[in-house]
Design a protein around this motif. Structure first.
Motif, PDB file in Angstrom:
ATOM      1  N   VAL A   1     -40.079 -69.911  96.855  1.00 37.51           N
ATOM      2  CA  VAL A   1     -39.348 -69.356  97.991  1.00 37.51           C
ATOM      3  C   VAL A   1     -38.295 -70.392  98.374  1.00 37.51           C
ATOM      4  O   VAL A   1     -38.611 -71.489  98.800  1.00 37.51           O
ATOM      5  CB  VAL A   1     -40.276 -69.060  99.176  1.00 37.51           C
ATOM      6  N   GLY A   2     -37.038 -70.062  98.222  1.00 38.33           N
ATOM      7  CA  GLY A   2     -35.926 -70.985  98.340  1.00 38.33           C
ATOM      8  C   GLY A   2     -35.199 -70.992  97.003  1.00 38.33           C
ATOM      9  O   GLY A   2     -35.519 -70.208  96.105  1.00 38.33           O
TER      10      GLY A   2
ATOM     11  N   SER B   1     -27.901 -77.783  92.855  1.00 40.86           N
ATOM     12  CA  SER B   1     -28.636 -78.767  92.055  1.00 40.86           C
ATOM     13  C   SER B   1     -29.989 -78.248  91.575  1.00 40.86           C
ATOM     14  O   SER B   1     -30.534 -78.770  90.600  1.00 40.86           O
ATOM     15  CB  SER B   1     -28.841 -80.055  92.858  1.00 40.86           C
ATOM     16  N   THR B   2     -30.542 -77.255  92.228  1.00 35.02           N
ATOM     17  CA  THR B   2     -31.896 -76.817  91.901  1.00 35.02           C
ATOM     18  C   THR B   2     -31.958 -75.544  91.062  1.00 35.02           C
ATOM     19  O   THR B   2     -32.892 -75.375  90.268  1.00 35.02           O
ATOM     20  CB  THR B   2     -32.720 -76.605  93.180  1.00 35.02           C
ATOM     21  N   ILE B   3     -30.997 -74.646  91.221  1.00 35.99           N
ATOM     22  CA  ILE B   3     -31.045 -73.395  90.457  1.00 35.99           C
ATOM     23  C   ILE B   3     -31.028 -73.652  88.948  1.00 35.99           C
ATOM     24  O   ILE B   3     -31.788 -73.001  88.205  1.00 35.99           O
ATOM     25  CB  ILE B   3     -29.923 -72.439  90.894  1.00 35.99           C
TER      26      ILE B   3
ATOM     27  N   GLY C   1     -33.154 -65.172  90.019  1.00 40.73           N
ATOM     28  CA  GLY C   1     -32.993 -65.278  91.463  1.00 40.73           C
ATOM     29  C   GLY C   1     -32.862 -63.949  92.175  1.00 40.73           C
ATOM     30  O   GLY C   1     -32.172 -63.031  91.703  1.00 40.73           O
ATOM     31  N   PHE C   2     -33.503 -63.833  93.349  1.00 44.42           N
ATOM     32  CA  PHE C   2     -33.423 -62.678  94.231  1.00 44.42           C
ATOM     33  C   PHE C   2     -33.197 -63.195  95.640  1.00 44.42           C
ATOM     34  O   PHE C   2     -33.960 -64.037  96.117  1.00 44.42           O
ATOM     35  CB  PHE C   2     -34.717 -61.848  94.187  1.00 44.42           C
TER      36      PHE C   2
ATOM     37  N   TYR D   1     -37.218 -67.250  91.679  1.00 41.73           N
ATOM     38  CA  TYR D   1     -37.010 -67.853  92.997  1.00 41.73           C
ATOM     39  C   TYR D   1     -36.402 -66.836  93.940  1.00 41.73           C
ATOM     40  O   TYR D   1     -35.647 -65.952  93.542  1.00 41.73           O
ATOM     41  CB  TYR D   1     -36.139 -69.112  92.900  1.00 41.73           C
ATOM     42  N   MET D   2     -36.756 -66.983  95.222  1.00 42.70           N
ATOM     43  CA  MET D   2     -36.288 -66.083  96.267  1.00 42.70           C
ATOM     44  C   MET D   2     -35.270 -66.850  97.110  1.00 42.70           C
ATOM     45  O   MET D   2     -35.626 -67.536  98.078  1.00 42.70           O
ATOM     46  CB  MET D   2     -37.457 -65.592  97.118  1.00 42.70           C
ATOM     47  N   LEU D   3     -34.035 -66.772  96.705  1.00 46.20           N
ATOM     48  CA  LEU D   3     -32.951 -67.509  97.349  1.00 46.20           C
ATOM     49  C   LEU D   3     -32.864 -67.154  98.829  1.00 46.20           C
ATOM     50  O   LEU D   3     -32.924 -65.986  99.208  1.00 46.20           O
ATOM     51  CB  LEU D   3     -31.634 -67.166  96.657  1.00 46.20           C
TER      52      LEU D   3
END
Length: 418
Positions: A111-112, A120-122, A149-150, A132-134
């Motif tokens: 989550v994030g 830097s993280t994606i 990503g969602f 991941y839940m942006l």
């Protein structure tokens, strides 16, 4: 955001509690999962620093989701465990935090991240095939092409419309733009200005504030000289504290500020003080439906966290529920299987469910489901974005926020189409 639209929690102790839990390597979600082992979902956000309130809200929502998930029997009979990674709101610090989350805590989904650390993280999440839940408003993600990503919260393009529509509805005609120089604030400016102009308003000043200065007196004078009747803003809590103090000393607090959801955070209200916030600060935040999932979330949040929900906590809650339902539907913790299942459990067709327990029951009965969440429908479009309603909130003298106006998704869509 909450079923009782008269109250939104903006309580500093909840932020401190969440931060302390994080500092201990905290996990959440004890309950009655019947199978052996556990499944870990990570929360990748700042829990210290200027944007600690973002992490506190997301974690507060995720803790509620974990409690309800485990009380219903867990995911595939396994206990859900929540682990946190403190990015400090900094791209560089976010990298080792995420690496620990993946390599030590073995999170199967995240989550994030938020907009500050997304760049830097994606790439790391993508390389490791981690769903991941942006939770970022940046308009750059409006046409997201990353399959992993969602985005669980509405885009700043929707937030911008909400801010402009609210200001126009209040009768304001002359706006000053006062924004921090950080990218996540700057991306809001153009769409707010464009929408406000479409609604008959005029931009009379445009100022950028470098964060963490000891004085913004010159900027205050420029704002006052432009004679606005409203100020659109997004700025860090310490920056806002200095700016409003300078404004108060120069001319008193007479010009209302219409801010983003950042200005509804408990850290922001604490920094500027509730006494100042209640005079002039209006904040636009995502809204929850008045019943169904919103009611379930708000009641459970009070039980789990001991406060009314923090602003934007419903996004962390919904993100965790969707991930859990997707894992359950896929019967797998593999990244590709989870990604393939997310839209299957959150979008039509399918039986509408508003809780994890009902979703689990339907899945176990072999039914298709469509989860509608505490932040609204989780119907992801082709760019993995969702749309939802907004509300304008204003702090009372105690630091809690009262909802002063609701804006439906249809109202915002119609305004944007003008």
């Amino acid at each position: 955001m909450y079923p009782n639209k008269s109250l939104v929690g903006l309580v500093l102790p909840a932020v401190l509690a969440a931060t302390a839990l994080t500092a201990c390597g905290g996990s959440s979600g004890g309950g009655s999962a019947s199978g052996g082992g556990s499944i870990t979902i990570g929360i990748l956000h700042p829990f210290t620093g200027n944007y600690a309130g973002v992490g506190a809200a997301s974690l507060g929502g995720a803790k509620v989701a974990a409690k309800l998930i485990n009380d219903a029997g867990g995911i595939m009979g396994k206990k859900l465990v929540i682990k946190t990674a403190d990015t400090l709101g900094d791209p560089a610090d976010a990298v080792p935090a995420l690496n620990k989350l993946l390599n030590v805590d073995h999170a199967v989904a995240v989550v994030g991240p938020g907009g500050l650390e997304a760049g830097s993280t994606i790439p790391i999440l993508d390389r490791n095939s981690i769903p991941y839940m942006l939770q970022a408003g940046n308009t750059a993600f409006d046409k997201m092409s990353d399959k992993w990503g969602f985005r669980t919260n509405p885009s700043d393009s929707q937030l911008s419309v909400a801010m402009a529509v609210f200001a126009a509805d209040q009768g304001y005609k002359r706006a000053a733009m006062v924004f921090s120089t950080i990218e996540s604030a700057q991306t809001l400016k153009a769409p707010i200005a464009d929408q406000f102009k479409k609604l008959g308003g005029t931009i009379v000043a445009d100022l950028n504030l470098t964060p963490a200065q000891t004085s913004y007196n010159s900027e205050v004078v420029k704002v006052l000289n432009s004679k606005p009747d409203v100020i659109f803003t997004q700025m860090e809590p310490p920056t806002a504290s200095v700016f409003l103090n300078n404004m108060e000393q120069t001319a008193g607090l007479k010009i209302p500020l219409v801010g983003s959801d950042i200005t509804a955070g408990s850290d922001f209200i604490s920094a500027v003080t509730p006494a100042r916030a209640t005079k002039v600060v209006y904040s636009l935040t995502g809204a929850s439906p008045p019943s169904g999932a919103g009611s379930i979330f708000a009641a459970a949040y009070q039980t789990v966290n001991g406060t009314a929900p923090l602003s934007d906590a419903n996004y962390g809650y919904d993100a965790t529920i969707v991930l859990a339902l997707a894992i359950q539907q896929a019967k797998s913790t593999k990244g590709q299987a989870i990604v393939d299942a997310i839209s299957k459990v959150s979008s039509a067709p399918g039986t509408v469910v508003q809780s994890y327990a009902d979703g689990l029951k339907a899945l176990e009965a072999g039914q298709e489901i469509n989860y509608d969440g505490a932040s609204g429908p989780m119907d992801y479009n082709q760019y993995h974005n969702v749309f939802g309603p907004f509300q304008a909130v204003k702090s009372d003298a105690s630091g809690k926020a009262v909802v002063v106006k609701m804006l439906t998704a249809k109202e915002l869509e119609d305004a944007q189409a003008k």
